[in-house]
Design a protein around this motif. Structure first.
Motif, PDB file in Angstrom:
ATOM      1  N   VAL A 182     -17.665   4.526  13.248  1.00 34.35           N
ATOM      2  CA  VAL A 182     -17.673   4.949  11.849  1.00 34.35           C
ATOM      3  C   VAL A 182     -16.296   5.510  11.518  1.00 34.35           C
ATOM      4  O   VAL A 182     -15.863   6.522  12.086  1.00 34.35           O
ATOM      5  N   LEU A 183     -15.606   4.839  10.592  1.00 36.16           N
ATOM      6  CA  LEU A 183     -14.288   5.256  10.133  1.00 36.16           C
ATOM      7  C   LEU A 183     -14.406   5.754   8.700  1.00 36.16           C
ATOM      8  O   LEU A 183     -15.345   5.396   7.985  1.00 36.16           O
ATOM      9  N   ARG A 190      -9.283  18.294   4.000  1.00 36.65           N
ATOM     10  CA  ARG A 190     -10.682  18.380   4.432  1.00 36.65           C
ATOM     11  C   ARG A 190     -11.168  17.049   4.993  1.00 36.65           C
ATOM     12  O   ARG A 190     -11.888  17.000   5.994  1.00 36.65           O
ATOM     13  N   GLY A 191     -10.766  15.950   4.343  1.00 38.17           N
ATOM     14  CA  GLY A 191     -11.173  14.644   4.831  1.00 38.17           C
ATOM     15  C   GLY A 191     -10.566  14.318   6.186  1.00 38.17           C
ATOM     16  O   GLY A 191     -11.248  13.784   7.074  1.00 38.17           O
ATOM     17  N   LEU A 192      -9.295  14.611   6.383  1.00 34.89           N
ATOM     18  CA  LEU A 192      -8.643  14.361   7.665  1.00 34.89           C
ATOM     19  C   LEU A 192      -9.266  15.224   8.760  1.00 34.89           C
ATOM     20  O   LEU A 192      -9.419  14.785   9.911  1.00 34.89           O
ATOM     21  N   ARG A 193      -9.646  16.431   8.388  1.00 37.19           N
ATOM     22  CA  ARG A 193     -10.312  17.310   9.349  1.00 37.19           C
ATOM     23  C   ARG A 193     -11.648  16.713   9.773  1.00 37.19           C
ATOM     24  O   ARG A 193     -12.006  16.723  10.958  1.00 37.19           O
ATOM     25  N   ARG A 194     -12.385  16.182   8.821  1.00 46.12           N
ATOM     26  CA  ARG A 194     -13.693  15.582   9.127  1.00 46.12           C
ATOM     27  C   ARG A 194     -13.532  14.406  10.088  1.00 46.12           C
ATOM     28  O   ARG A 194     -14.325  14.235  11.026  1.00 46.12           O
ATOM     29  N   ILE A 195     -12.513  13.584   9.868  1.00 46.14           N
ATOM     30  CA  ILE A 195     -12.271  12.448  10.761  1.00 46.14           C
ATOM     31  C   ILE A 195     -12.017  12.929  12.183  1.00 46.14           C
ATOM     32  O   ILE A 195     -12.624  12.442  13.139  1.00 46.14           O
ATOM     33  N   GLY A 196     -11.096  13.877  12.326  1.00 44.52           N
ATOM     34  CA  GLY A 196     -10.734  14.333  13.653  1.00 44.52           C
ATOM     35  C   GLY A 196     -11.870  14.995  14.393  1.00 44.52           C
ATOM     36  O   GLY A 196     -11.976  14.877  15.619  1.00 44.52           O
ATOM     37  N   ARG A 198     -15.330  14.642  13.860  1.00 40.14           N
ATOM     38  CA  ARG A 198     -16.641  14.030  14.117  1.00 40.14           C
ATOM     39  C   ARG A 198     -16.720  12.521  13.970  1.00 40.14           C
ATOM     40  O   ARG A 198     -17.724  11.922  14.371  1.00 40.14           O
ATOM     41  N   LEU A 199     -15.708  11.860  13.413  1.00 36.52           N
ATOM     42  CA  LEU A 199     -15.807  10.422  13.196  1.00 36.52           C
ATOM     43  C   LEU A 199     -14.967   9.655  14.221  1.00 36.52           C
ATOM     44  O   LEU A 199     -14.346  10.237  15.101  1.00 36.52           O
ATOM     45  N   LEU A 220      -5.304  13.866  14.714  1.00 34.11           N
ATOM     46  CA  LEU A 220      -5.299  14.031  16.167  1.00 34.11           C
ATOM     47  C   LEU A 220      -5.373  15.503  16.565  1.00 34.11           C
ATOM     48  O   LEU A 220      -6.066  15.866  17.527  1.00 34.11           O
ATOM     49  N   LYS A 221      -4.678  16.366  15.832  1.00 34.44           N
ATOM     50  CA  LYS A 221      -4.725  17.798  16.134  1.00 34.44           C
ATOM     51  C   LYS A 221      -6.125  18.362  15.889  1.00 34.44           C
ATOM     52  O   LYS A 221      -6.606  19.210  16.639  1.00 34.44           O
ATOM     53  N   GLU A 222      -6.772  17.896  14.837  1.00 39.46           N
ATOM     54  CA  GLU A 222      -8.146  18.332  14.571  1.00 39.46           C
ATOM     55  C   GLU A 222      -9.082  17.890  15.695  1.00 39.46           C
ATOM     56  O   GLU A 222      -9.991  18.632  16.088  1.00 39.46           O
TER      57      GLU A 222
END
Length: 305
Positions: A182-183, A190-196, A198-199, A220-222
């Motif tokens: 899931v991408l 906030r969106g970039l944080r969500r990716i790092g 849990r997605l 990547l840091k998230e």
């Protein structure tokens, strides 16, 4: 770096022959993936400007197919390429129905599905499907919770702020376990944080590579802060080329340029570590045959240039 093509699920080539021509040609040429987009409305004057340089919505969106049905058609006529959505506005669907549809497609394609989710940009589309525009982030998080639960449990139930799913046996399981990747298409902190956190990866659009890589570093840091392995995340970069007859200046790329410039951009992206790049020639004025020819010239230039 993997290379992909957008299917003609928009515009004048959105018909069985168009889909068949592109999906078979892509697989024969050596492309790695095929992608569809998602629209439910095409107002002549959207209330919110389209996210482009001039704010106008591409007229190809006036003729739009269901993205998952189009991918199912492509799955039946291919054997190797991955099948992705860029993007599927998943919040328009009840999550349990979305889980069933995605799992079915993954099974029928023998594990080739890539789920690319987006939140859309047009409030009118949310109105049309009776889903609130506000609270989309929370709705996305709960939708992903339900997808994960459906894919990984033999007996599943969910009780959340937005959705209640009574206990059920889930016999239909995705071919790719624990589930298709899931991408997310997101560009806010906030969106970039969500990716790092849990997605499985990011769906950006073409931009200058230093800016792209700076945003990817945030993802990547998230992931590291969430104690996830950043190396497991993937980036699939969408390019909507505006082809010109002569070379454009650096300030105009990658928004507009020659095919050669887009080939150079793709080769630079590969060197920079982008995992996948896919082209949507459907937003050009090319005919179907010209679109296939462009795809052939593009992959040959990137692979052999």
């Amino acid at each position: 770096m993997k290379l992909g093509l957008a299917l003609p699920d928009f515009g004048p080539d959105a018909h069985p022959e168009g889909l068949l021509r592109v999906c078979r040609s892509a697989e024969d040429m050596g492309y790695d993936s095929l992608w569809t987009g998602d629209r439910v409305l095409a107002p002549r004057t959207p209330g919110t400007p389209y996210p482009s340089a001039d704010g106008s919505m591409p007229r190809v969106y006036e003729n739009h197919m269901d993205p998952l049905v189009a991918l199912t058609f492509a799955a039946s006529h291919t054997t190797r390429v991955e099948l992705g959505t860029s993007t599927l506005n998943g919040l328009w669907h009840p999550p349990i129905m979305l889980a069933r549809s995605l799992t079915t497609l993954d099974v029928l394609s023998r594990g080739r599905l890539v789920v690319g989710l987006g939140l859309g940009w047009m409030p009118e589309e949310y109105t049309a499907v009776s889903v609130p525009w506000k609270g989309r982030g929370a709705r996305l998080d709960e939708t992903v919770d339900i997808l994960e639960g459906y894919w990984t449990n033999d007996v599943f139930a969910h009780q959340g702020p937005l959705f209640t799913i009574p206990e059920t046996v889930v016999g239909l399981k995705p071919h790719r376990r624990p589930g298709p990747p899931v991408l997310l298409a997101a560009f806010t902190p906030r969106g970039l944080r969500r990716i790092g956190r849990r997605l499985d990866g990011w769906l950006p659009v073409a931009m200058p590579l230093p800016h792209l890589l700076g945003m990817w570093d945030v993802v990547l840091k998230e992931a590291e802060e969430a104690e996830r392995d950043p190396a497991t995340l993937r980036m699939a970069l969408r390019v909507n080329p505006q082809l010109t007859g002569s070379k454009t200046g650096p300030e105009e790329m990658p928004q507009a340029g020659t095919l050669g410039q887009y080939i150079d951009y793709a080769r630079a992206a590969a060197e920079a570590g982008v995992h996948e790049l896919f082209m949507d020639f459907g937003q050009t004025r090319a005919t179907l045959e010209e679109r296939v020819d462009l795809a052939g010239r593009f992959i040959e230039g990137v692979r052999n240039g």
